[in-house]
Motif scaffolding. Structure first.
Motif: not given
Lengths: 253, 253
Positions: B51-71
């Motif tokens: 899952h690749a994202s843009d450079n400026r989206e650190e917080l969104d990316r972190a939240g996305f990763a956390l939701r995946l792990a929670a799943d």
């Protein structure tokens, strides 16, 4: 006959933190040179000579390694952590600058390793997530006044501070004096991390407020980190709190 | 269903600088999350979602990763260098602190990597051989006045200074202003190192005196290091001079 000289960082202790680049250099070495406990981390094998020395002999050790390389040997000087951080790389260049001019033309490479502060930070969160500095607390090679000046400058500018070599039998009072100085600048609630023997079976990590930080928690294998005014704890119901420093900060007064 | 979340440092670029610990985490991941060029460094394989994202989206990316792990997924967020140094680890903890309380109890690990400043230092000698600091020159997340205060404090206390994120299209003047400020404190002869794309085929390292340092030598892949008053050059007849900072120093005025 062309020898080579590598200064390699073995990281904080665990085998899985040694880079493949360093592992390859160790595998092709004819000679390993270094402080005893670091040399002991490289397994014996046929064709490998291991030369262990005492901790205080950095310049002699560097000269010995340079002479071996000049004689055509493939020498690796081993350091813990990263060799460029308060370790053997600077001592090597001191020896080169003062030594035989031909040493400058040897095949010399420095191979980075995982430094203690990053290994320690990773274990508890991201305390080095914002601007930070690293200070060698030893006053063997610089006046104590210089250490104090740097501690004060770093705390006033609100850097997170990593202290290497915080304490030893010969330097028993410096860490306590450092805490005292920092308590005059930072709130007592700023987190202090004592990270001992990171990635080793004896690993122990304690986090205490600066107001309660006691130098007796540190020994020769401890890395001490003092948070900035922004460093935060995230409590968890299981396990230790996470410690981190946010990426953003306001004006520093 | 128990997921996990790892933040892994891929080092500066070369495969041989990735620790076995990180390589093992990548091998068992179900999902890789990160900025595009870092995700591209992890080879595709069956069972792996990238899952690749843009450079400026650190917080969104972190939240996305956390939701995946929670799943229940085994997620690795990849960072270049060390994830705790101006990279994804701090952003992850910001997301955890502000997010779902259950995220704090997830299986979360930070795996250190070789940070750009140590890789760059190793390439030319031991410029970080004495007390040093690391400053993120970006003023996206802190006022420029705070950056200037830290630069001044660091130079006056004679730290070697490593500058991360020295320049970008949106921040064109900050590095020049930093050099100007430092020229008001240090002699013009102090060495400045521009290390670009270290350990990558495009690697380029230049060393110039502070008096001649031009911000145009830096780009988004450059790490800039400014020596202390003690940082020295060792000329060689072949190849670049070594640059190092001795372990000892005198009083700082």
């Amino acid at each position: 006959m062309t020898g080579s000289l590598v200064v390699a960082g073995l990281g904080p202790g665990a085998q899985e933190l040694i880079t493949p680049e360093v592992a390859a250099a160790l595998a092709r070495a004819t000679d390993i040179v270094g402080y005893m406990p670091y040399v002991a981390r490289v397994a014996e094998r046929d064709g490998l000579q291991r030369h262990a020395s005492d901790n205080r002999e950095e310049l002699d050790r560097a000269g010995f390694a340079l002479r071996l390389a000049a004689d055509g040997r493939d020498v690796v000087i081993v350091s813990s952590g990263d060799p460029g951080v308060f370790a053997m790389a600077a001592a090597l260049f001191e020896a080169i600058e003062a030594g035989d001019p031909s040493w400058r033309e040897l095949d010399i490479r420095i191979l980075p390793g995982i430094s203690a502060m990053f290994a320690a930070a990773a274990r508890i969160g991201a305390p080095l997530g914002h601007d930070f500095c690293a200070i060698n607390l030893s006053d063997n090679l610089k006046p104590w006044e210089t250490v104090e000046k740097r501690l004060r400058a770093a705390a006033e500018a609100d850097f997170v501070i990593a202290l290497y070599n915080p304490i030893s039998k010969a330097r028993p009072w410096q860490l306590g004096r450092a805490f005292e100085l920092l308590r005059g600048i930072h709130p007592a609630s700023v987190p202090v991390i004592f990270a001992t023997a990171v990635s080793d079976p004896r690993e122990r990590i304690d986090v205490v407020p600066l107001g309660d930080a006691e130098p007796t928690r540190a020994d020769m294998r401890t890395l001490v980190m003092i948070g900035s005014s922004q460093t935060r704890l995230i409590p968890r119901s299981s396990g230790n709190a996470f410690v981190y420093t946010p990426r953003f900060s306001g004006a520093v007064s």
